[in-house]
Design a protein around this motif. Sequence first.
Motif, PDB file in Angstrom:
ATOM      1  N   GLU A 206       0.842  -1.224  -0.078  1.00 18.58           N
ATOM      2  CA  GLU A 206       0.005  -0.056  -0.024  1.00 18.58           C
ATOM      3  C   GLU A 206       0.906   1.342  -0.018  1.00 18.58           C
ATOM      4  OE1 GLU A 206      -3.099   0.525  -0.239  1.00 18.58           O
ATOM      5  OE2 GLU A 206      -4.041  -1.600  -0.131  1.00 18.58           O
ATOM      6  N   ARG A 279      -5.179   7.402   0.401  1.00 21.37           N
ATOM      7  CA  ARG A 279      -5.045   6.504   1.570  1.00 21.37           C
ATOM      8  C   ARG A 279      -5.082   7.321   2.676  1.00 21.37           C
ATOM      9  NH1 ARG A 279      -6.584   3.753  -1.755  1.00 21.37           N
ATOM     10  NH2 ARG A 279      -5.835   1.917  -2.681  1.00 21.37           N
ATOM     11  N   ASP A 303     -13.336   3.291   3.097  1.00 19.49           N
ATOM     12  CA  ASP A 303     -12.442   2.187   2.752  1.00 19.49           C
ATOM     13  C   ASP A 303     -11.104   2.342   2.030  1.00 19.49           C
ATOM     14  OD1 ASP A 303     -13.187   3.661   0.471  1.00 19.49           O
ATOM     15  OD2 ASP A 303     -14.153   1.815  -0.588  1.00 19.49           O
ATOM     16  N   ARG A 304     -10.815   4.022   2.376  1.00 20.98           N
ATOM     17  CA  ARG A 304      -9.264   4.586   2.215  1.00 20.98           C
ATOM     18  C   ARG A 304      -8.426   4.282   3.352  1.00 20.98           C
ATOM     19  NH1 ARG A 304      -9.497  10.015   1.809  1.00 20.98           N
ATOM     20  NH2 ARG A 304     -11.528   9.994   2.520  1.00 20.98           N
ATOM     21  N   ARG A 322      -9.798  -0.368   4.970  1.00 23.26           N
ATOM     22  CA  ARG A 322      -9.027  -1.172   3.899  1.00 23.26           C
ATOM     23  C   ARG A 322      -7.935  -2.385   4.269  1.00 23.26           C
ATOM     24  NH1 ARG A 322      -8.219  -0.296  -1.596  1.00 23.26           N
ATOM     25  NH2 ARG A 322      -6.628  -0.998  -2.722  1.00 23.26           N
TER      26      ARG A 322
END
Length: 575
Positions: A206, A279, A303-304, A322
Amino acid sequence: MFENGDLILRYLERLGVRCVFGVPGGSIEPFYNALARSQRRGGIRAITARHETGAALMAEGYARETGTLGVCCATAGPGATNLITGVASAYADGIPMLVITAQTSLEKFGQGSLQETSCTGINTVEMFARCTRYNTLVSHSAQLEPKLLQAISQSFSNTPGPVHLSIPIDVMRLPVPENLDTGNLRAFTNHSVAPSQTCLQALLKEVAETDRVTVVIGEGAASALSELMALIEARHWKFVATPRAKGLVDHFHPLFRGIFGFAGHESAAEALKVNQAERVIAVGTGLDEVSTAGWDPTAILSDRLIHLSPHPEHLTRSNMARLVILGSPELMLKPFAEMLANDPQRTPSVAHIEDDGLPADVSYDDRGKCDMQPGAIKPQALVTHLARSCPAGTRVALDSGTSFLWGIHYWNVSRPHNLPAAACLVHLGIGFATMGWAIGASVGIAAANPKQPVVCVTGDGSYLMAGQEITTALQENLNLLMIVLNDSSLGMVRHGQSLGGGESIAHDLPDINYARIAEAMGIESYRVESTEQLLALDLMAIFTRPGPCLLDIRIDRDELPPMGSRMKVLTGATP
């Protein structure tokens, strides 16, 4: 003479505890006898609060400043019940604390002893059950040592908090061998959990693939600040802090965008929106109302989110995330920090300051009111002025009410370069939000670190509840500056009623001169009613003198504090 009270103190000494906060009484006397013996040999000493709630809050402040166990004690009956609010405060904010309460003699349980709080009557052990991590009656001398060790273990666990031992007077005074081979404490402390390799691989992926990231620093990130800042600076990520982590970060850092959450900054909210953050990495925060601006779904809670925390309960609130990783943030981030420590692309942490002296990239509700103007004192200007005037390294405790609203929004932190990364300069008891919290906590902070000045910002409502604890600072000769924001009202209640369309009721307080009260107590004090009087004060001289000082500051009561997110929750409005 060596009794069970001495045994407890022997263990506490090994943990680095230097003082116990409490109020003496009949059933706790054997423990105070042990404290007297300890004091004579230069060991742990007793600090006497004026009320048991104050003792618990002092122990919480002490634990926050030292990183070790805070300890408080009280006698049976009302002594024990008076502790509960302070213990609940520590529980809500996850502060490690040992709470020792007395019971009347075991053989007299159920016989109507004075202040009896046994299982047959007003059961104090039961009362502590919901605000402690471990809670037990020590009914036999042989139980004391193992139960003490279990309590210490629970207090320092990955779900830290207060623990409670209720000890009858006859058990506390029983003699034990002085040469007793006490247990090894290594098994009961340092519970760092390593994250799984699978999770670390996912985190690395990520981080490697995302450029637009905003990091949310929570109070649980304290041990990993060096590693976290290395990552932020190397990747040029923006970062914000939750209110509880306000004192862990430098507000003048070029990548800092302010406080997000309760009384936070619009610039922080903007930095978390999807157009600025692909994110959101939240480290060491519980995602409660305070740290999420009333559970705003446009910021952290989406969901970030990548949520890292050593606290299992924190992660139960990030079901939309996430990626969720349980473990020590320091262990999670160390591999990245070592790789990035000497990265030539790292953003230099040079202070980014506007001409008005405020952080350049942080927005304020009323930036223009941060400047000192003649006449009535604006709380925005007062808090800004105090933050600029404090010596480097000053610790600050912000009390419940408008005190922590003004402080969260306008108190700007400039961290000295030689300050340990985990040292927190601003403290809030915001989980339980006890009025008067900062008064007791600031005494505990000052007792823990007498070399640094401590500022307590409180309101007149809180001071009327708990102001007598300043005399403990006087007795201990502690360097504590007490700021009373005097608006002759329960300010947060008054403004909340007005903003929420409620009835205006029950918020007025009498016009009291708190400086004269402090003067009668033998404390240096000043009544400040205008900007001119405030600027005439020699604050540096006050900070360098020993002992406490009180400033009774009349503020403009009509200024609205930054309480928008709180009002949304109270009124049921959607973010």
